[in-house]
Write a protein that holds these residues in place. Structure first.
Motif, PDB file in Angstrom:
ATOM      1  N   ARG A  92      34.010  51.804  37.546  1.00 29.65           N
ATOM      2  CA  ARG A  92      33.575  50.411  37.678  1.00 29.65           C
ATOM      3  C   ARG A  92      34.774  49.463  37.589  1.00 29.65           C
ATOM      4  N   MET A  93      35.693  49.739  36.649  1.00 33.83           N
ATOM      5  CA  MET A  93      36.895  48.918  36.531  1.00 33.83           C
ATOM      6  C   MET A  93      37.810  49.103  37.740  1.00 33.83           C
ATOM      7  N   LYS A  94      37.943  50.339  38.205  1.00 36.28           N
ATOM      8  CA  LYS A  94      38.803  50.588  39.366  1.00 36.28           C
ATOM      9  C   LYS A  94      38.247  49.882  40.600  1.00 36.28           C
ATOM     10  N   ASN A  95      36.933  49.866  40.754  1.00 37.39           N
ATOM     11  CA  ASN A  95      36.338  49.159  41.884  1.00 37.39           C
ATOM     12  C   ASN A  95      36.631  47.666  41.804  1.00 37.39           C
ATOM     13  N   PHE A  96      36.519  47.091  40.600  1.00 36.13           N
ATOM     14  CA  PHE A  96      36.884  45.684  40.411  1.00 36.13           C
ATOM     15  C   PHE A  96      38.339  45.454  40.818  1.00 36.13           C
ATOM     16  N   MET A  97      39.236  46.326  40.364  1.00 36.20           N
ATOM     17  CA  MET A  97      40.652  46.184  40.715  1.00 36.20           C
ATOM     18  C   MET A  97      40.853  46.213  42.233  1.00 36.20           C
ATOM     19  N   ASP A  98      40.189  47.158  42.892  1.00 38.47           N
ATOM     20  CA  ASP A  98      40.302  47.248  44.354  1.00 38.47           C
ATOM     21  C   ASP A  98      39.872  45.952  45.027  1.00 38.47           C
ATOM     22  N   ARG A  99      38.819  45.345  44.508  1.00 36.65           N
ATOM     23  CA  ARG A  99      38.281  44.148  45.138  1.00 36.65           C
ATOM     24  C   ARG A  99      39.111  42.888  44.858  1.00 36.65           C
ATOM     25  N   THR A 100      40.134  42.985  43.985  1.00 35.49           N
ATOM     26  CA  THR A 100      41.042  41.845  43.801  1.00 35.49           C
ATOM     27  C   THR A 100      42.147  41.826  44.857  1.00 35.49           C
ATOM     28  N   ARG A 101      42.110  42.753  45.788  1.00 38.40           N
ATOM     29  CA  ARG A 101      43.135  42.817  46.835  1.00 38.40           C
ATOM     30  C   ARG A 101      43.342  41.489  47.561  1.00 38.40           C
ATOM     31  N   PRO A 102      42.283  40.712  47.874  1.00 38.65           N
ATOM     32  CA  PRO A 102      42.510  39.428  48.548  1.00 38.65           C
ATOM     33  C   PRO A 102      43.380  38.455  47.758  1.00 38.65           C
ATOM     34  N   LEU A 103      43.452  38.626  46.438  1.00 38.17           N
ATOM     35  CA  LEU A 103      44.275  37.737  45.620  1.00 38.17           C
ATOM     36  C   LEU A 103      45.736  38.176  45.583  1.00 38.17           C
ATOM     37  N   LEU A 132      45.461  52.336  29.626  1.00 40.03           N
ATOM     38  CA  LEU A 132      46.281  51.143  29.407  1.00 40.03           C
ATOM     39  C   LEU A 132      47.330  50.998  30.498  1.00 40.03           C
ATOM     40  N   ALA A 133      47.925  52.108  30.917  1.00 39.56           N
ATOM     41  CA  ALA A 133      48.949  52.061  31.963  1.00 39.56           C
ATOM     42  C   ALA A 133      48.366  51.584  33.290  1.00 39.56           C
ATOM     43  N   ALA A 134      47.137  52.011  33.604  1.00 39.26           N
ATOM     44  CA  ALA A 134      46.496  51.587  34.857  1.00 39.26           C
ATOM     45  C   ALA A 134      46.262  50.076  34.850  1.00 39.26           C
ATOM     46  N   MET A 135      45.818  49.543  33.709  1.00 41.35           N
ATOM     47  CA  MET A 135      45.589  48.102  33.625  1.00 41.35           C
ATOM     48  C   MET A 135      46.909  47.347  33.611  1.00 41.35           C
ATOM     49  N   ASP A 136      47.909  47.887  32.936  1.00 38.07           N
ATOM     50  CA  ASP A 136      49.235  47.273  32.898  1.00 38.07           C
ATOM     51  C   ASP A 136      49.816  47.182  34.316  1.00 38.07           C
ATOM     52  N   HIS A 137      49.669  48.250  35.086  1.00 38.74           N
ATOM     53  CA  HIS A 137      50.170  48.263  36.469  1.00 38.74           C
ATOM     54  C   HIS A 137      49.410  47.254  37.322  1.00 38.74           C
ATOM     55  N   PHE A 138      48.107  47.147  37.114  1.00 39.96           N
ATOM     56  CA  PHE A 138      47.306  46.156  37.833  1.00 39.96           C
ATOM     57  C   PHE A 138      47.860  44.757  37.604  1.00 39.96           C
ATOM     58  N   PHE A 139      48.125  44.418  36.343  1.00 42.76           N
ATOM     59  CA  PHE A 139      48.664  43.101  36.023  1.00 42.76           C
ATOM     60  C   PHE A 139      50.045  42.896  36.643  1.00 42.76           C
ATOM     61  N   ALA A 140      50.873  43.920  36.598  1.00 47.16           N
ATOM     62  CA  ALA A 140      52.221  43.808  37.170  1.00 47.16           C
ATOM     63  C   ALA A 140      52.152  43.556  38.671  1.00 47.16           C
ATOM     64  N   THR A 141      51.223  44.201  39.352  1.00 52.02           N
ATOM     65  CA  THR A 141      51.071  44.013  40.797  1.00 52.02           C
ATOM     66  C   THR A 141      50.726  42.568  41.126  1.00 52.02           C
TER      67      THR A 141
END
Length: 204
Positions: A92-103, A132-141
């Motif tokens: 569910r979190m990974k799907n949310f991350m994928d859908r932030t691609r337009p930003l 934690l690393a997956a979320m950290d990488h999301f923020f860095a991107t």
């Protein structure tokens, strides 16, 4: 000051939500306006890979993600929370991350916002670092400014990661507790809220 927490757990209101609420309560006591969003309550479809967002910062699909785009853009700070699923964040979190691609595809619309993250698992060495690393990488991107809380006193852990393990008994078998009883993790969560508030205030 607005701080938005997003819970990627499939089980709303449980351990991950408790950690996120500890973050928000700490920031709220200092004056922040806080909100918790449960992804399990929203209808968010999978990214279809249509690539429409290559030329604009909105998704071609319209569902509850539209609400989150607006909330994230208005937020000064964003906290993500996910329990560990197979060594990383929940689907569910990974799907949310994928859908932030337009930003991210036209420019980094979330750049400069303050970020934090929490997770929980059964055992301390069963995926907390991966989540934690997956979320950290999301923020860095997204070029966000990530807070890694460090409570005062002796070092007791790395990040906000609660576990259900209480101890191993004399026979070597694990004894369990509620995630909500992990006092160290909640101490770190409260510190995360404190530090996020202070960083946002310094940047304002």
């Amino acid at each position: 000051m607005n701080i938005l927490a997003i819970n990627g757990s499939h089980r709303a209101g449980k351990g991950t939500a408790a950690l996120l609420n500890a973050v928000l309560e700490s920031a709220g006591h200092q004056g922040a306006t806080c909100e918790l969003i449960e992804l399990s309550h929203l209808d968010i479809r999978f990214c279809s890979g249509c690539n429409a967002c290559l030329g604009r910062n909105r998704c071609a699909m319209h569902d509850d993600m539209d609400l989150l785009y607006d909330k994230m853009m208005r937020a000064d700070g964003i906290v993500l929370g996910s329990p560990v699923y197979f060594g990383t964040v929940s689907a569910r979190m990974k799907n949310f991350m994928d859908r932030t691609r337009p930003l991210h595809m036209v420019d980094n619309a979330l750049a400069g916002k303050v970020a934090g993250m929490v997770t929980c698992a059964g055992l301390p060495d069963c995926g907390c670092q991966g989540a934690l690393a997956a979320m950290d990488h999301f923020f860095a991107t997204h070029e966000m400014l990530v807070v890694h809380p460090r409570p005062l006193g002796p070092v007791t852990g790395d990040g906000v990661a609660a576990t259900q393990l209480s101890r191993f008994n004399e026979a070597g078998d694990p004894e369990w507790r509620s995630v909500k009883d992990d006092e160290n993790a909640f101490k770190c969560a409260r510190r995360l809220g404190h530090d996020m508030f202070n960083l946002i205030a310094r940047l304002s």
